[in-house]
Design a protein around this motif. Structure first.
Motif, mmCIF file in Angstrom:
data_model
loop_
_atom_site.group_PDB
_atom_site.id
_atom_site.type_symbol
_atom_site.label_atom_id
_atom_site.label_comp_id
_atom_site.label_asym_id
_atom_site.label_seq_id
_atom_site.Cartn_x
_atom_site.Cartn_y
_atom_site.Cartn_z
ATOM 1 N N TRP A 299 -3.250 14.952 3.925
ATOM 2 C CA TRP A 299 -2.092 15.810 4.184
ATOM 3 C C TRP A 299 -2.271 17.175 3.510
ATOM 4 N N MET A 300 -2.874 17.187 2.335
ATOM 5 C CA MET A 300 -3.116 18.454 1.641
ATOM 6 C C MET A 300 -4.117 19.311 2.412
ATOM 7 N N SER A 301 -5.090 18.643 3.060
ATOM 8 C CA SER A 301 -6.124 19.391 3.798
ATOM 9 C C SER A 301 -5.547 20.111 5.006
ATOM 10 N N ILE A 302 -4.365 19.660 5.468
ATOM 11 C CA ILE A 302 -3.701 20.366 6.577
ATOM 12 C C ILE A 302 -2.371 20.963 6.088
ATOM 13 N N VAL B 204 -2.897 4.190 8.079
ATOM 14 C CA VAL B 204 -4.259 3.665 8.221
ATOM 15 C C VAL B 204 -5.130 3.921 6.985
ATOM 16 N N LEU B 205 -4.845 5.017 6.257
ATOM 17 C CA LEU B 205 -5.614 5.289 5.038
ATOM 18 C C LEU B 205 -5.152 4.415 3.872
ATOM 19 N N LEU B 206 -3.904 4.020 3.898
ATOM 20 C CA LEU B 206 -3.312 3.037 2.984
ATOM 21 C C LEU B 206 -3.088 3.519 1.556
ATOM 22 N N ASN B 207 -4.116 3.995 0.862
ATOM 23 C CA ASN B 207 -3.885 4.369 -0.535
ATOM 24 C C ASN B 207 -3.360 5.791 -0.663
ATOM 25 N N ALA B 208 -2.708 6.059 -1.762
ATOM 26 C CA ALA B 208 -2.048 7.353 -1.966
ATOM 27 C C ALA B 208 -3.027 8.522 -2.042
ATOM 28 N N PRO B 209 -4.129 8.421 -2.823
ATOM 29 C CA PRO B 209 -5.043 9.567 -2.916
ATOM 30 C C PRO B 209 -5.600 10.008 -1.568
ATOM 31 N N HIS C 209 0.833 -1.203 0.000
ATOM 32 C CA HIS C 209 0.000 0.000 0.000
ATOM 33 C C HIS C 209 0.869 1.256 0.000
ATOM 34 N N PRO C 210 0.612 2.203 -0.900
ATOM 35 C CA PRO C 210 1.424 3.428 -0.983
ATOM 36 C C PRO C 210 1.481 4.214 0.332
ATOM 37 N N GLY C 211 0.413 4.123 1.128
ATOM 38 C CA GLY C 211 0.400 4.850 2.397
ATOM 39 C C GLY C 211 1.529 4.455 3.315
#
Length: 490
Positions: free
Chosen positions: A436-439, A425-430, A369-371
């Motif tokens: 991370w973009m939202s903060i 925990v989110l696992l996928n890149a998007p 997983h990319p996360g």
């Protein structure tokens, strides 16, 4: 926010999945079973542990048990064919099989169960460690023959393990799906314990379990208010930035409570069976076991500990100051494995790059997983940032100033782990990048700013020297530990 309470309640009801309930059941059952194993003779204990572990594996993994069996047989063939190159070959074999294991659906095979994944992860660590132990045994054996004297090896094998020994170690019921990782020698010491009933058990077991109900209750309570699924919704992005930042603090808290509960329970299962019980004077390390020679003293009452199977230090995980130190207290037996088998053989010399390589391997071990990669590869950046600030700022402060610096450092360390946990925990890149973009990628920005400030304040050279010195100390420490345990140092 309050309009989502119904959704959050539904999510909280799903906090414990059926798979997690099975894990919980295996953990809970392993504790009383462990006390029963203390009554068994060595041959019976070895056979019973194998039979029970194999039964658990087949019951939970079904046909996917074959993956672990193929891994074990492949490692045994490597060891028998070329013990000299077994460490490198076993690492390549087990890690390549991990890739196949995770891509089996591409070959038209059924997807493995989560239990099969857990078994495969721990088995990978065991097989690589076993190959290193066997190589060390042969190296020391050759030294004995040439020098006619016994080489001083701490925790070294006395004979090459048979295929039965390897299967018994691989499928030992203790920690079969939950860990902790332990070396083959630790397993053999457990099987051959002369007086297991005389070793401490109930008191240290209860001591390790006393906070598990608290961790479990906190996990359920906070998870019901801050479910992870909410982060993936559009409504989450409508919240103000401070709420979005606080959410990662809550998520990491839930994450910690989940693993604190699981790992303390897993350690209790080891303690009840007596696995990893050594005299305090052996100076045991999590995962590695004794680091100095020890022998019983009949004139004094021996004190024992279970540090060999300690997988989590809850207090220091939360309250240590540095990012690099935080890793030492989390999943400690796996950290020992990475520290001894991956970090020393990294294709880089710089401390930060070696740490990056080790984190990359750790991410790969966890999954594809990319996360995982986004999170683990953020750690070297944070390490570089804290090294730069320590060299350029903290070193120039007085005692009071350093105390304040350490409190700020601790706060930022916790926020860095909150931030990286989201990728885990989110696992996928998007989903990870969107959060991370939202903060505003705040931890990445702070880390880069700290590195730049360090350079501006002439900390760059100091940081480099500090990194080189730290790397040298780490390298010397690893080599010394390996010499004591007879492991490969080149």
């Amino acid at each position: 926010m309050f309009g989502l309470s119904k959704k959050k309640v539904v999510d909280s009801m799903q906090a414990m999945s059926p798979d997690e309930l099975v894990y919980l059941g295996v953990l809970a059952a392993s504790i009383p079973v462990g006390f029963l194993f203390r009554y068994l003779s060595p041959p019976v204990k070895q056979g019973a542990a194998l039979l029970l572990g194999l039964s658990i594996t087949i019951a939970t993994c079904h046909i996917h048990t074959l993956h672990s069996l193929v891994t074990v047989i492949g490692t045994w063939i490597i060891i028998k064919s070329s013990w000299r190159h077994a460490p490198a070959l076993s690492l390549g074999w087990t890690f390549l099989y991990l890739l196949f294991f995770r891509l089996v659906t591409k070959f038209g095979l059924p997807s493995p169960t989560p239990f099969a994944n857990a078994v495969q992860l721990l088995l990978t660590l065991k097989m690589v460690s076993l190959a290193n132990e066997v190589r060390s045994f042969h190296v020391e054996k050759k030294k004995d023959v040439s020098s006619f004297a016994k080489s001083p090896v701490v925790g070294g094998l006395s004979q090459e393990p048979s295929i039965y020994d390897i299967l018994s170690y691989s499928y030992c019921y203790v920690g079969i799906m939950t860990g902790p990782f332990f070396r083959f020698q630790t397993y053999i010491d457990w099987v051959k314990q002369p007086s297991p009933l005389a070793l401490p058990g109930l008191t240290p077991c209860l001591q390790r379990l006393k906070l598990v109900p608290v961790y479990g209750a906190l996990f359920l309570a906070v998870n019901s208010v801050f479910p992870l699924a909410y982060v993936r919704t559009e409504d989450f992005l409508d919240q103000n930035v401070f709420y979005r930042m606080f959410y990662m603090v809550a998520i990491f808290f839930v994450f910690r409570m989940r693993f604190y509960s699981a790992w303390c329970g897993a350690e209790a299962g080891c303690i009840s069976a007596g696995l990893g019980c050594y005299p305090e004077k052996a100076l045991s390390k999590p995962g590695g076991g004794p680091t100095v020679d020890y022998s019983p003293d009949p004139t004094t009452e021996e004190k024992y500990d279970f540090k060999t199977i300690q997988n989590i230090d809850c207090y220091n995980t939360d309250f240590c100051v540095k990012v690099r130190h935080g890793m030492r207290y989390w999943n400690m037996t796996v950290q020992w494995w990475l520290h001894h088998y991956i970090y020393p053989n990294a294709p880089f010399k710089a401390y930060t790059l070696r740490a990056g390589w080790t984190m990359f391997i750790s991410a790969y071990w966890h999954g594809l997983h990319p996360g995982y990669y986004l999170s683990f590869l953020t750690i070297p950046l944070c390490i570089a940032a804290e090294s730069a600030m320590e060299a350029s700022v903290r070193a120039k402060l007085g005692p009071r100033g350093q105390n304040i610096f350490d409190w700020v450092h601790w706060f930022l360390k916790m926020r860095a782990y909150d931030y990286m946990c989201m990728g885990f925990v989110l696992l996928n890149a998007p989903d990870t990048v969107n959060y991370w973009m939202s903060i505003y990628f705040i931890v990445h920005v702070i880390a880069v700013c700290c590195i730049l400030v360090g350079r501006v304040l002439k900390g760059g050279k100091k940081e480099g020297r500090r990194g080189e010195k730290e790397e040298k100390r780490e390298g010397e420490k690893i080599d010394n530990d390996k010499k004591k345990s007879g492991e490969k140092t080149d």
